[in-house]
Design an enzyme around this catalytic site. Structure first.
Site, PDB file in Angstrom:
ATOM      1  N   GLU A 149       0.876  -1.172   0.000  1.00 44.58           N
ATOM      2  CA  GLU A 149       0.000   0.000   0.000  1.00 44.58           C
ATOM      3  C   GLU A 149       0.910   1.219   0.000  1.00 44.58           C
ATOM      4  OE1 GLU A 149      -3.696   0.612   2.599  1.00 44.58           O
ATOM      5  OE2 GLU A 149      -2.191   1.908   3.526  1.00 44.58           O
TER       6      GLU A 149
ATOM      7  N   CYS B 194      -1.678   8.754   3.656  1.00 44.96           N
ATOM      8  CA  CYS B 194      -1.657   8.498   2.215  1.00 44.96           C
ATOM      9  C   CYS B 194      -3.035   8.664   1.580  1.00 44.96           C
ATOM     10  CB  CYS B 194      -1.094   7.108   1.936  1.00 44.96           C
ATOM     11  SG  CYS B 194      -1.824   5.777   2.904  1.00 44.96           S
TER      12      CYS B 194
END
Length: 483
Positions: free
Chosen positions: A248, A282
């Site tokens: 990720e 993020c």
């Protein structure tokens, strides 16, 4: 654990001296004071941890699912007892405001451990094939090397650790060099709960330590969250070694406001949607894409909302924006703001440092007159910086949201949920909220494009499948499988 020099790593159920004589000093981002030191783990440390995890694998994998479930549930309970301590420990290392740290490093990890304890309880290692004639055996992938970042360390650790343990995998955890103390504490909790030696191992360190985790022959899968640049290196190396990898990575997400958006609702969710953790997430929607006809109204909402938000001591419950994690990160964010000005954009709020004596602070910043080619529109900044750009309708807004090399998060605001859903379906990104609705702990989502590969983790992500044909009584074997 704060204010101490730690020389041990957690391997094979015991605390052992690190093979390395190098240490990493930790700095409080708010006070710039010394927090502690941990070993900069060597490849030998990683090898010892991986060997212990490999030796423990068969016993853990063959344990009844209910026994694994009980230990994961017990870890949740022991974590719950120390959640406040853990939240403060994380804040001391990364500067996250305490209100957020209590949620992301306290409440959410507990929910994840409890969810996967329930999943493990009902897990069946063998099931009948689709045609009912053969057996499909689901076996743990093996030893998982878990590499986590600093911005939400306990949430992201639980996101990886809980399903891995539930699937029957053993693990080697390599925390970020900025936030190792809370991961060492997980070793302490694992020992207190009674996990078998070698099931959970923790080795602190920097890049060399992380590289050793990827390369070690006893580690069968790599699970990583972090920057896209680091993810490319890890995925490339894991690919060469033919190890599965879940990564990720970064994001440059968009909050799309349609022309009927409820601006009061958007205002109420501005920080949590666009700049959580001082923008160091993020999934942050740092591009606000607003209808041209209402652009000035949206800009006013954004500007007034951020201007009134408290900046300062992360331990003050009223603080909304704390410091950035390091002086280097502050310099990176300031460079982006300077580049925007140099490229012709206009800063309408912030753009400098607040009047705070110590700490790595940057003012919440709003930038307009942004061209889509500018760095602040295209690149992940990881700080309290928003760009606000106009759109000319749903299709234009969708094109603008998709005009990115990333595809991790996103948001759509509209009074018409069906219309918002239609826009969301056409956005090239993994996780989208409509009108700030929150996601469940087990909701699947994977990054598109440069935002990762295989990042949606659950029990199935940690399994290998084996088909067995020619079984005399498939139903009997599938219902009563051998562990």
């Amino acid at each position: 654990m704060i204010g101490s020099r730690h020389s041990h790593i957690y391997v094979d159920g015991v605390w052992r001296e690190s093979d390395s004589d190098a240490f990493i000093d930790l700095t409080d981002p708010a006070t710039e004071g010394w927090v502690g030191s941990v070993p900069d783990g060597s490849p030998a440390d990683v090898a010892a941890a991986a060997m212990a995890a490999h030796a423990a694998l068969r016993g853990w994998a063959e344990a009844p699912s209910k026994d694994r479930a009980a230990l994961v549930a017990a870890l949740a309970d022991r974590f719950d007892e120390r959640r406040e301590e853990i939240a403060h420990l994380v804040t001391a290392q990364n500067g996250a405001v305490i209100s957020r740290s209590r949620r992301t490093n306290g409440t959410r990890p507990i929910a994840l451990y409890r969810h996967y304890a329930e999943e493990a309880e009902s897990f069946k290692p063998e099931v009948a094939s689709a045609d009912g004639k053969n057996i499909v055996r689901r076996e743990p992938v093996g030893v998982v090397g878990i590499i986590i970042p600093w911005n939400a360390p306990q949430s992201l650790l639980a996101h990886k650790l809980a399903p891995a343990l539930a699937a029957g995998c053993t693990v080697v955890v390599k925390p970020a060099q900025e936030t190792p103390l809370d991961s060492l504490l997980i070793g302490e909790l694992a020992a207190a709960v009674g996990f078998p030696p070698g099931v959970i191992n923790v080795v602190t360190g920097g890049r060399t330590t992380g590289s050793a985790v990827v390369d070690d022959p006893n580690i069968d899968m790599v699970s990583f969250t972090g920057s896209t640049d680091a993810g490319r290196v890890i995925a490339s190396r894991a690919g060469h070694l033919l190890k599965p990898v879940a990564a990720e990575l970064g994001g440059k997400s968009a909050a799309v406001l349609l022309d009927d958006a409820d601006l009061e609702l958007f205002s109420d969710n501005l920080v949590t949607t666009c700049l959580p953790n001082t923008g160091q997430v993020c999934y942050s929607c740092t591009r606000v894409i607003a209808p041209r006809a209402r652009f000035s109204d949206v800009l006013e909402v954004v500007t007034s909302g951020l201007a009134s938000a408290q900046v300062g001591d992360p331990l003050d419950p009223g603080t909304v924006f704390g410091p950035l994690v390091s002086a280097a990160q502050r310099a990176r964010v300031e460079d982006y703001i300077d580049s925007a000005r140099a490229e012709g954009a206009r800063v309408t709020l912030g753009g400098g440092r607040p009047s705070i004596a110590t700490g790595f602070y940057v003012e919440p910043t709003v930038i307009v007159d942004v061209d889509r080619t500018m760095r602040v529109f295209r690149e992940e900044i990881f700080g309290p910086v928003l760009v606000v750009v106009p759109h000319d309708g749903d299709e234009d807004a969708t094109r603008m949201a998709n005009d990115s090399s990333y595809g991790l998060g996103g948001a759509v605001f509209s009074r018409d949920v069906e219309r918002a859903t239609a826009v969301a379906r056409n956005m090239h990104t993994g996780r989208i909220s409509i009108n700030a609705r929150s996601h469940g702990v087990s909701d699947p989502a994977e990054g598109y494009k440069d935002s990762g590969v295989g990042g949606s983790l659950d029990i199935s992500s940690h399994l290998r499948l084996k088909s067995i044909a020619g079984v005399a009584d498939v139903d009997r074997h599938a219902k009563s499988p051998r562990q």
